[in-house]
Design an enzyme around this catalytic site. Structure first.
Site: not given
Ligand SMILES: Cc1cc2nc3c(=O)[nH]c(=O)nc-3n(C[C@H](O)[C@H](O)[C@H](O)COP(=O)(O)OP(=O)(O)OC[C@H]3O[C@@H](n4cnc5c(N)ncnc54)[C@H](O)[C@@H]3O)c2cc1C
Length: 569
Positions: A27, A58-59, A62, A127, A242, A288, A349, A384, A389
Site C-alpha cells: 500500500g 480504495w481511498a 484525498g 473536509e 464510517h 463520523r 473503516h 483520526r 492516513s
Molecule cells: C474505502 C476507503 C476510503 C478511504 N479514503 C481515505 C481518504 O480519502 N484519505 C485518507 O487519508 N485515507 C483514506 N482511507 C484510509 C487509507 O486508505 C488507509 O489507511 C491507507 O491506505 C493504509 O495504507 P497502508 O499502506 O498502511 O495499508 P494498505 O494500503 O492496506 O496496504 C497493505 C498491504 O499489505 C498487504 N498485506 C496484508 N497482509 C499481508 C500478508 N500477510 N503478507 C503479505 N502482504 C500482506 C496487502 O495486500 C496490501 O498490499 C480510506 C480507506 C478505505 C478502505
C-alpha cells in the site's frame, strides 16, 4: 495463544533467501518505504495479493496537504490534535504535517495527476475537522487509485527492489529479541527470508467486522503477526466506523463519502423521517463517530436493516457529475440516485491501533519497523482526522524506509526462537472455516462494534477465546486459514482493549460508560503477548501536548453548513 501459525516441528522450508530489507505490504506505506530504502540498499517487497490490492487503492477523498494561502502547519497540527481527544503524540503530528508539501511534490514529480483548478493550481477540498481547504484529490473520488498507480510504477522501475506478488507473510523470525526475517508462503512453497530489517506495512483489519469498507486483503495479518512475535501494540480499542456505506445485498460496502452529505444529502429512516436535524445542530455533517451511532440507533428504533441517503432534491446533472462512481455502482443494482433513495449503513473503516513505534517507525523489537495502518504512530490519538492516513503512509513510509536502510544489520545464521507445538490436532474435515469466519464477523459487529458495553465485551471475549483454541488445533497451511486465525487474534485484542478502557473517548463508545474520564484514562493502553501466550495490558503516559492544542471533542470542526445550504438551493 500460540506463538506461530505453523509450528516449528511441522515447518518444512523450501527455500531460504537473504536480503538487507524486507517490506511486507504494497500500500502507500510499504511502497513509500521500499522506494526510500532502495536509494541505499537492496529491498525485497512481499505482498499477499496483486501489488495494487490494498486499502490505499480504495481511498477516495484525498490527502491533507498544507498549501493554501493562509493555511499553516500550526493550523493542521492543531486540527489533528483537536480531533484526537488528548492522545496524539505531537512530535509525530508535527513530522507528518511538515512533511506534507514535499510528499505531494514527490508524487507529482513521479507522474501523479491530481485535480486542478482552471488556473492550474491544485484543487484543495475542505473536509470535516479541517479548518482550511487542504485536501488534494485525484479523479474526483479516485485519489487512492492514483497514488497506488504512481507508487507501483515507481517501485517497478527501481532495479534495487525485488517485488514478490502473491507472497503471504506468515510469521516473523526472532532471535533473542531481535527480528531476523519473515516466513512467507509463495507459490505453494515455504520461503524463509532472512533480513537486516523488516518493515511491516500490512495495513488495516476491517474484515474482522461483518460490515466494512475495507477490501478482502484487510485481515489484520500484520497486527496478529507482530503480537505473536512479542511486539507491543497500542490503541486497539480505537476502530473508526464510517456512517454511510452502500447497503445492497451483493454489493461491496461502497463508501458514500462525506461529500454527498456536504452537498446537501439528507439521512432518512425507513419512514422517510429526516432524523439528524433533531439530534445535533450540525445534522448530517456531525462527526463520523456521532453520526454512526445516530444511524445505528435509528435502525434499532425502526427495526430496519439500514437508513437512506436522499439526494433526490439536488439537480440530477449535478449529482451525476459530482458522484460518478456512486451513480455508476448504484445503477448496476437498479438504483438511480437522482430519483431513488440510497440504502446506507455504518461500517468499520479504519484501524487506529497498531504496533507502538517511535518517531522513526521502530517497534519495540530490534530491526522491526511498522508503518501505515498497522502501526500506532501517535498521529491519530483516539480519533483520526479525515485524509491524514494517506499522508501518514507517504511521509512516515518514506522516512522509516530511509532509517531502516541505514540501520539494518544482516543476521548471522542461527536458530530462531521456537515456540511450543500444539498439543492436540483435530481432523481437517471437522473444521468449517467459512462458518467460523461468519460467526466471528457477526459477533464482532454485534458486541464489539460502534457501541459496546462491558457485559457484551466480556461475553465476546469468552467466545473468541474458545473459537481460537478450536481453530489453532487445525493447522492447515493455507492462506485462508492463516487469515482466519489472524482475525481471531485481532478480535481478541480489540475486545480486550475495548473492555479495559472503561470510558468513551474518540471512536471508542461504551454504553455503560458514556462519558470521557480524563482523571483515569488520559493514557494509552498497550497490549502484548507474555512468554506463556497470554494477553497482557498496561497503561502508559501520553507525551504532553503544547498549550495551543485544542482537545475538546468537537472543537475545530468547520461549519460547512454554508456550502451545504448553497448546494441545497
Ligand atoms: C474505502 C476507503 C476510503 C478511504 N479514503 C481515505 C481518504 O480519502 N484519505 C485518507 O487519508 N485515507 C483514506 N482511507 C484510509 C487509507 O486508505 C488507509 O489507511 C491507507 O491506505 C493504509 O495504507 P497502508 O499502506 O498502511 O495499508 P494498505 O494500503 O492496506 O496496504 C497493505 C498491504 O499489505 C498487504 N498485506 C496484508 N497482509 C499481508 C500478508 N500477510 N503478507 C503479505 N502482504 C500482506 C496487502 O495486500 C496490501 O498490499 C480510506 C480507506 C478505505 C478502505
Amino acid at each position: 495463544m500460540q506463538r506461530f501459525l505453523v509450528q516449528p516441528d511441522e515447518l518444512k522450508v523450501d527455500e531460504e533467501i537473504t536480503t538487507p530489507i524486507v517490506v511486507i505490504g504494497s500500500g502507500v506505506a510499504g511502497l513509500s518505504a521500499a522506494i526510500a530504502a532502495s536509494e541505499h540498499t537492496q529491498v525485497t517487497l512481499v505482498t499477499k495479493s496483486w501489488l495494487s490490492d490494498s486499502n490505499t487503492d480504495w481511498a477516495q477523498g484525498g490527502v491533507a496537504i498544507v498549501l493554501a494561502p493562509g493555511d499553516t502547519f500550526s493550523k493542521h497540527i492543531s486540527d489533528t490534535l483537536s480531533v484526537s481527544q488528548g492522545l496524539c503524540h505531537e512530535e509525530v503530528v508535527r513530522r507528518v504535517v511538515e512533511g506534507s508539501p514535499a510528499a505531494i511534490r514527490r508524487l507529482i514529480e513521479w507522474g501523479g495527476q491530481f485535480d486542478r483548478s482552471a488556473e492550474g493550481s491544485l484543487s484543495l477540498g475542505l473536509e470535516a475537522g479541517h479548518s482550511a481547504d487542504r485536501v488534494v484529490h485525484a479523479m474526483g473520488d479516485g485519489t487512492g487509485r492514483e497514488i497506488q498507480r504512481v507508487l507501483v510504477d515507481r517501485a517497478r522501475r527501481c532495479p534495487q527492489i525485488n517485488l514478490l506478488e502473491h507472497a503471504f507473510a506468515i510469521d516473523l523470525l526472532v532471535q533473542g529479541g531481535r527480528v531476523t526475517g519473515v516466513l512467507v508462503m509463495f507459490g505453494g512453497r515455504m520461503l524463509r527470508i532472512r533480513a537486516g530489517a523488516v518493515i511491516c506495512a500490512t495495513g488495516g483489519c476491517g474484515q474482522v467486522f461483518r460490515e466494512t469498507t475495507n477490501p478482502e486483503v484487510a485481515t489484520g495479518d500484520g497486527h496478529a503477526m507482530l503480537f505473536r512475535a512479542g511486539a507491543r501494540l497500542r490503541g486497539m480499542e480505537f476502530v473508526q466506523f464510517h456512517p454511510t456505506t452502500l447497503y445492497i445485498a451483493g454489493s461491496s460496502r461502497l463508501l458514500i463519502s462525506e461529500a454527498a452529505r456536504g452537498e446537501g444529502g439528507i439521512l432518512r429512516d425507513c419512514n422517510g423521517h429526516a432524523f439528524m436535524e433533531s439530534q445535533d445542530p450540525r445534522a448530517e455533517l456531525a462527526p463520523r463517530d456521532l453520526l454512526s451511532r445516530a444511524v445505528l440507533n435509528q435502525m434499532v428504533k425502526t427495526r430496519h436493516t439500514n437508513v437512506y441517503l436522499d439526494l433526490r432534491h439536488l439537480p440530477p446533472a449535478f449529482v451525476r457529475e459530482r458522484f460518478p462512481r456512486i451513480y455508476r455502482v448504484c445503477r448496476t443494482f437498479g438504483l438511480d440516485i437522482t430519483r431513488d433513495l440510497i440504502p446506507v449503513t455504518p461500517a468499520a473503516h479504519y484501524m487506529i491501533g497498531g504496533a507502538v513505534v517511535d518517531a522513526d517507525g521502530r517497534t519495540s523489537l530490534r530491526n522491526l519497523f511498522a508503518i501505515g495502518e498497522v502501526a500506532c504512530s501517535g498521529l491519530h490519538g483516539a480519533n483520526r482526522l479525515a485524509s491524514n492516513s494517506l499522508l501518514e503512509g507517504l511521509v512516515l513510509g518514506d522516512h522509516s524506509g530511509g532509517v531502516a536502510a541505514r540501520e539494518c544489520e544482516l543476521p548471522a545464521a542461527a536458530a530462531d526462537d521456537a515456540g511450543s507445538s500444539a498439543s492436540e490436532r483435530r481432523e481437517d474435515r471437522d473444521f468449517n472455516s467459512a462458518d467460523l469466519s461468519n460467526s466471528l464477523k457477526a459477533l464482532m459487529w454485534r458486541h464489539v462494534g460502534i457501541m459496546r458495553s462491558g457485559l457484551e465485551l466480556a461475553e465476546a471475549e469468552t467466545r473468541l477465546e474458545a473459537w481460537q483454541r478450536g481453530a489453532d488445533r487445525v493447522c492447515r497451511p493455507i492462506t485462508r486459514d492463516f487469515e482466519l486465525r489472524n482475525l481471531l487474534t485481532l478480535a481478541r485484542l480489540i475486545t480486550r482493549a475495548a473492555r479495559e478502557r472503561n470510558e468513551s473517548r474518540g471512536v471508542h463508545f461504551r454504553t455503560d460508560r458514556p462519558g470521557r474520564d480524563d482523571d483515569l484514562w488520559h493514557s494509552n493502553l498497550e497490549i502484548h503477548r507474555t512468554q506463556g501466550g497470554e494477553i497482557e495490558t498496561a497503561r502508559t503516559a501520553v507525551p504532553p501536548q503544547a498549550a495551543t492544542a485544542r482537545t475538546e471533542p468537537t472543537a475545530g470542526e468547520p461549519d460547512p453548513k454554508s456550502r451545504r445550504s448553497e448546494a441545497r438551493r
